[in-house]
Design an enzyme around this catalytic site. Structure first.
Site, PDB file in Angstrom:
ATOM      1  CB  CYS A 127       2.085  -4.542  -2.850  1.00 38.95           C
ATOM      2  SG  CYS A 127       1.244  -3.328  -3.876  1.00 38.95           S
ATOM      3  CG  HIS A 128       3.653   0.237  -3.412  1.00 36.42           C
ATOM      4  ND1 HIS A 128       2.593  -0.348  -4.064  1.00 36.42           N
ATOM      5  CD2 HIS A 128       4.046   1.280  -4.189  1.00 36.42           C
ATOM      6  CE1 HIS A 128       2.346   0.306  -5.188  1.00 36.42           C
ATOM      7  NE2 HIS A 128       3.209   1.305  -5.285  1.00 36.42           N
ATOM      8  CD  GLU A 185       3.808   7.387  -0.541  1.00 35.97           C
ATOM      9  OE1 GLU A 185       3.111   8.374  -0.241  1.00 35.97           O
ATOM     10  OE2 GLU A 185       3.834   6.918  -1.694  1.00 35.97           O
ATOM     11  N   GLY A 219       0.836  -1.197   0.000  1.00 33.88           N
ATOM     12  CA  GLY A 219       0.000   0.000   0.000  1.00 33.88           C
ATOM     13  C   GLY A 219       0.869   1.244   0.000  1.00 33.88           C
ATOM     14  NE  ARG A 220      -2.298   6.396  -0.703  1.00 35.80           N
ATOM     15  CZ  ARG A 220      -2.616   7.370   0.147  1.00 35.80           C
ATOM     16  NH1 ARG A 220      -1.788   8.338   0.402  1.00 35.80           N
ATOM     17  NH2 ARG A 220      -3.799   7.370   0.735  1.00 35.80           N
ATOM     18  CE1 TYR A 279       0.197  -2.708  -8.899  1.00 34.60           C
ATOM     19  CE2 TYR A 279       1.432  -0.666  -9.158  1.00 34.60           C
ATOM     20  CZ  TYR A 279       0.318  -1.443  -9.431  1.00 34.60           C
ATOM     21  OH  TYR A 279      -0.666  -0.960 -10.263  1.00 34.60           O
TER      22      TYR A 279
END
Length: 191
Positions: free
Chosen positions: A117-118, A91, A87-88, A137
């Site tokens: 993923c992320h 980051e 997900g975000r 991802y």
């Protein structure tokens, strides 16, 4: 009982947090879900990412996920494995130096690590992918390459294993992702 450290944060992908967390508990592991600057009982907001034919995933509000352990109480040596949700959240989580040090510990001690993923952005920021084969991802692929890893471009429902490292591009890969992480953790499931 084996202990797993589970890294998550605000706007983590809903399925990539809820499903692995519950599956690992289901098989009997003690799973500590943590987020920097949050304590046991605090929540993180999740986001639901879906693949609906657009050029990238769509994002919708998810659930509030309750953390069951305080990040400040984490002692990396106490854990048998590490799981990093996508997900975000990664980051901004990758900006936390202590989180990167914890992540590095699992690679220095060759303990099982699973990232989806992320979540792989935490691995690239921790500088632990050089010479490793892994997936993520697709938008994270260039980061893997720049960090010295060999990006594996596989379908979203796939999984890639390189020694103690298990990675998957996204939540459709959960069945293989969790199965392969359980294998590197030394678990066997008989039917």
């Amino acid at each position: 009982m084996k202990k797993v450290l589970f890294l998550t944060g605000d706007f983590t992908e809903d399925y990539e947090t809820m499903v692995p967390f519950q599956m690992l508990q289901m098989v009997g592991y003690e799973v500590h879900a943590v987020c920097p600057d949050k304590k046991k009982g605090d929540t993180v907001k999740t986001a639901i990412h879906d693949f609906e034919g657009d050029q990238t995933y769509t994002e919708k509000p998810g659930h509030n996920f309750a953390l069951n352990y305080s990040f400040d109480d984490v002692v990396a040596e106490d854990y048998d494995g590490l799981v990093i949700a996508g997900g975000r959240a990664p980051e901004y989580l990758r900006l936390n130096q202590r989180l990167l040090e914890i992540t590095t510990h699992f690679f220095e001690t060759n303990k099982p690590v699973a990232a989806i993923c992320h979540g792989i952005q935490i691995l690239t920021a921790a500088n632990v992918v050089k010479g490793r084969k892994l997936t993520a991802y697709p938008a994270v692929g260039p980061e893997v390459t720049l960090a010295g890893g060999e990006f594996q471009d596989i379908p979203a429902d796939g999984v890639f294993v390189d020694g103690n490292l298990v990675t998957s591009p996204a939540w459709p890969g959960h069945p293989g992702f969790i199965r392969e992480f359980l294998k590197v953790m030394g678990a066997t499931i008989t039917l």
